[in-house]
Design a protein around this motif. Structure first.
Motif, PDB file in Angstrom:
ATOM      1  N   LYS A  29       0.842  -1.210   0.000  1.00  0.00           N
ATOM      2  CA  LYS A  29       0.000   0.000   0.000  1.00  0.00           C
ATOM      3  C   LYS A  29       0.871   1.252   0.000  1.00  0.00           C
ATOM      4  N   GLU A  34      -0.623   4.859  -1.121  1.00  0.00           N
ATOM      5  CA  GLU A  34      -2.007   4.752  -0.653  1.00  0.00           C
ATOM      6  C   GLU A  34      -2.061   4.725   0.872  1.00  0.00           C
ATOM      7  N   PHE A  36      -3.851   4.640   4.594  1.00  0.00           N
ATOM      8  CA  PHE A  36      -5.009   3.876   5.047  1.00  0.00           C
ATOM      9  C   PHE A  36      -5.018   3.825   6.568  1.00  0.00           C
ATOM     10  N   MET A  83      -7.725  -6.569   0.790  1.00  0.00           N
ATOM     11  CA  MET A  83      -9.116  -6.125   0.593  1.00  0.00           C
ATOM     12  C   MET A  83      -9.578  -5.250   1.748  1.00  0.00           C
ATOM     13  N   THR A  84      -9.250  -5.643   2.978  1.00  0.00           N
ATOM     14  CA  THR A  84      -9.671  -4.819   4.114  1.00  0.00           C
ATOM     15  C   THR A  84      -8.957  -3.482   4.091  1.00  0.00           C
ATOM     16  N   SER A  86      -8.084  -1.753   1.620  1.00  0.00           N
ATOM     17  CA  SER A  86      -8.644  -0.892   0.581  1.00  0.00           C
ATOM     18  C   SER A  86     -10.109  -0.526   0.844  1.00  0.00           C
ATOM     19  N   SER A  87     -10.662  -1.030   1.928  1.00  0.00           N
ATOM     20  CA  SER A  87     -12.061  -0.736   2.254  1.00  0.00           C
ATOM     21  C   SER A  87     -12.161   0.558   3.069  1.00  0.00           C
ATOM     22  N   PRO A  88     -13.358   1.118   3.192  1.00  0.00           N
ATOM     23  CA  PRO A  88     -13.526   2.340   3.996  1.00  0.00           C
ATOM     24  C   PRO A  88     -13.131   2.180   5.469  1.00  0.00           C
ATOM     25  N   THR A  89     -13.225   0.965   6.007  1.00  0.00           N
ATOM     26  CA  THR A  89     -12.860   0.753   7.407  1.00  0.00           C
ATOM     27  C   THR A  89     -11.367   0.596   7.597  1.00  0.00           C
ATOM     28  N   GLY A  90     -10.621   0.285   6.536  1.00  0.00           N
ATOM     29  CA  GLY A  90      -9.178   0.145   6.618  1.00  0.00           C
ATOM     30  C   GLY A  90      -8.735  -1.248   7.008  1.00  0.00           C
ATOM     31  N   TYR A  92      -7.471  -4.428   8.949  1.00  0.00           N
ATOM     32  CA  TYR A  92      -7.615  -5.103  10.232  1.00  0.00           C
ATOM     33  C   TYR A  92      -7.313  -6.570  10.006  1.00  0.00           C
TER      34      TYR A  92
END
Length: 111
Positions: A29, A34, A36, A83-84, A86-90, A92
């Protein structure tokens, strides 16, 4: 048990195998520029809360491993973690899934 250290003061113990996978995702990332969020649960001994840090290119991050040999990577796990991230929650930590076959074919289980 390894340790993830953020900005020299925020620290969390993470299993060496999981830490290696997190390092791969975080590095990928950051190489792409990127930023996050990264969230983890605190240990019950420290209150059972959670911590979220904003990870960006200027972040000071240390990955400290207990064991010298690097664990084998599970591509399915790095993909799930990515995948996590790149998600709005970041990012985990998610449980490690079974590895996919190297050629991408579906495994067939015969009874």
């Amino acid at each position: 048990m390894g340790k993830f250290i953020y900005e020299g003061s925020v620290k969390v113990d993470i299993d060496d195998r999981a830490l290696r996978h997190l390092q791969m995702v975080i590095t990928a990332k950051l190489r792409r520029g990127e930023p996050f969020a990264f969230t983890w649960k605190d240990d019950i001994s420290t209150g059972n809360g959670r911590v979220t840090v904003w990870v960006h290119g200027a972040s000071s991050i240390v990955y400290r491993y207990t064991d010298a040999p690097q664990p084998e990577l599970n591509r399915a796990w790095t993909d799930a973690l990515a995948m996590t991230a790149s998600s709005p929650t970041g990012l985990y930590l998610v449980p490690e899934p079974a590895e996919r076959p190297a050629d991408g074919a579906q495994e067939v289980i015969l009874a």
